[in-house]
Design a protein around this motif. Structure first.
Motif, PDB file in Angstrom:
ATOM      1  N   THR A  34       0.913  -1.234   0.032  1.00 19.79           N
ATOM      2  CA  THR A  34       0.131   0.082   0.009  1.00 19.79           C
ATOM      3  C   THR A  34       0.771   1.283  -0.087  1.00 19.79           C
ATOM      4  OG1 THR A  34      -1.580  -1.277   1.280  1.00 19.79           O
ATOM      5  CG2 THR A  34      -1.756   1.233   1.072  1.00 19.79           C
ATOM      6  N   GLY A  35       1.993   1.180   0.558  1.00 18.69           N
ATOM      7  CA  GLY A  35       2.926   2.141   0.911  1.00 18.69           C
ATOM      8  C   GLY A  35       3.473   2.527  -0.605  1.00 18.69           C
ATOM      9  N   VAL A  47       0.785   4.323  -2.620  1.00 16.94           N
ATOM     10  CA  VAL A  47       0.729   5.960  -2.441  1.00 16.94           C
ATOM     11  C   VAL A  47       1.643   6.520  -2.743  1.00 16.94           C
ATOM     12  CG1 VAL A  47       0.779   7.380  -0.316  1.00 16.94           C
ATOM     13  CG2 VAL A  47      -0.454   5.310  -0.297  1.00 16.94           C
ATOM     14  N   TRP A  83       1.632   7.061  -6.433  1.00 21.61           N
ATOM     15  CA  TRP A  83       0.077   8.001  -6.524  1.00 21.61           C
ATOM     16  C   TRP A  83       0.920   9.472  -6.617  1.00 21.61           C
ATOM     17  CZ3 TRP A  83      -4.424   6.815  -8.524  1.00 21.61           C
ATOM     18  CH2 TRP A  83      -5.171   8.010  -8.698  1.00 21.61           C
ATOM     19  N   THR A  84       1.775   9.616  -5.685  1.00 22.22           N
ATOM     20  CA  THR A  84       2.282  10.887  -5.580  1.00 22.22           C
ATOM     21  C   THR A  84       3.154  11.386  -6.838  1.00 22.22           C
ATOM     22  OG1 THR A  84       4.327  10.346  -4.316  1.00 22.22           O
ATOM     23  CG2 THR A  84       2.225  11.110  -2.990  1.00 22.22           C
ATOM     24  N   ILE A 135       0.653   3.124 -11.462  1.00 24.13           N
ATOM     25  CA  ILE A 135      -0.198   2.667 -10.370  1.00 24.13           C
ATOM     26  C   ILE A 135      -0.519   1.163 -10.612  1.00 24.13           C
ATOM     27  CG2 ILE A 135      -2.202   2.778  -8.970  1.00 24.13           C
ATOM     28  CD1 ILE A 135      -0.545   5.097  -8.571  1.00 24.13           C
ATOM     29  N   THR A 170       1.736  -2.004  -9.089  1.00 24.32           N
ATOM     30  CA  THR A 170       1.964  -1.718  -7.463  1.00 24.32           C
ATOM     31  C   THR A 170       1.289  -3.058  -6.846  1.00 24.32           C
ATOM     32  OG1 THR A 170       0.503  -0.186  -7.041  1.00 24.32           O
ATOM     33  CG2 THR A 170       2.824   0.417  -7.483  1.00 24.32           C
TER      34      THR A 170
END
Length: 98
Positions: free
Chosen positions: A59-60, A63, A66-67, A89, A92
């Motif tokens: 999940t990290g 995220v 995503w940035t 994305i 991942t």
């Protein structure tokens, strides 16, 4: 002239090893190509490195990517983004996830 060896100065604690540091596959902005191999970033090597660094936190990883996707969108400006989601994305997702 000061005759002190460099390693005695405060903050100078570089260790010399026999191998040079490996190049890091990072984005060259605003083109978003890899600085090392020239492929679209994240290149395969960058993806492998990111997955290895965050293997316990998928999940990290998502995220973080995503940035990067948001920065990519900002750099690209208005218009179609093509395969941006897949590029940043989709990969991942943990292996075997539906």
């Amino acid at each position: 002239m000061n005759e002190r060896p460099l390693h005695t100065f405060r903050g100078f604690n570089m260790k010399v090893t026999g191998e040079p540091p490996r190049p890091t596959h990072v984005p060259q902005r605003p083109a978003w190509t890899c600085r090392v191999c020239g492929d679209e970033w994240p290149c395969n090597a960058a993806r492998e490195n990111l997955l290895a660094e965050k293997q316990d936190d998928p999940t990290g990883t998502a995220v973080l990517m995503w940035t990067y996707l948001e920065s990519f969108i900002f750099d690209q400006g208005p218009g179609p983004l093509g395969d941006a989601f897949e590029r940043f994305i989709a990969w991942t997702r943990p292996r075997g996830a539906a």
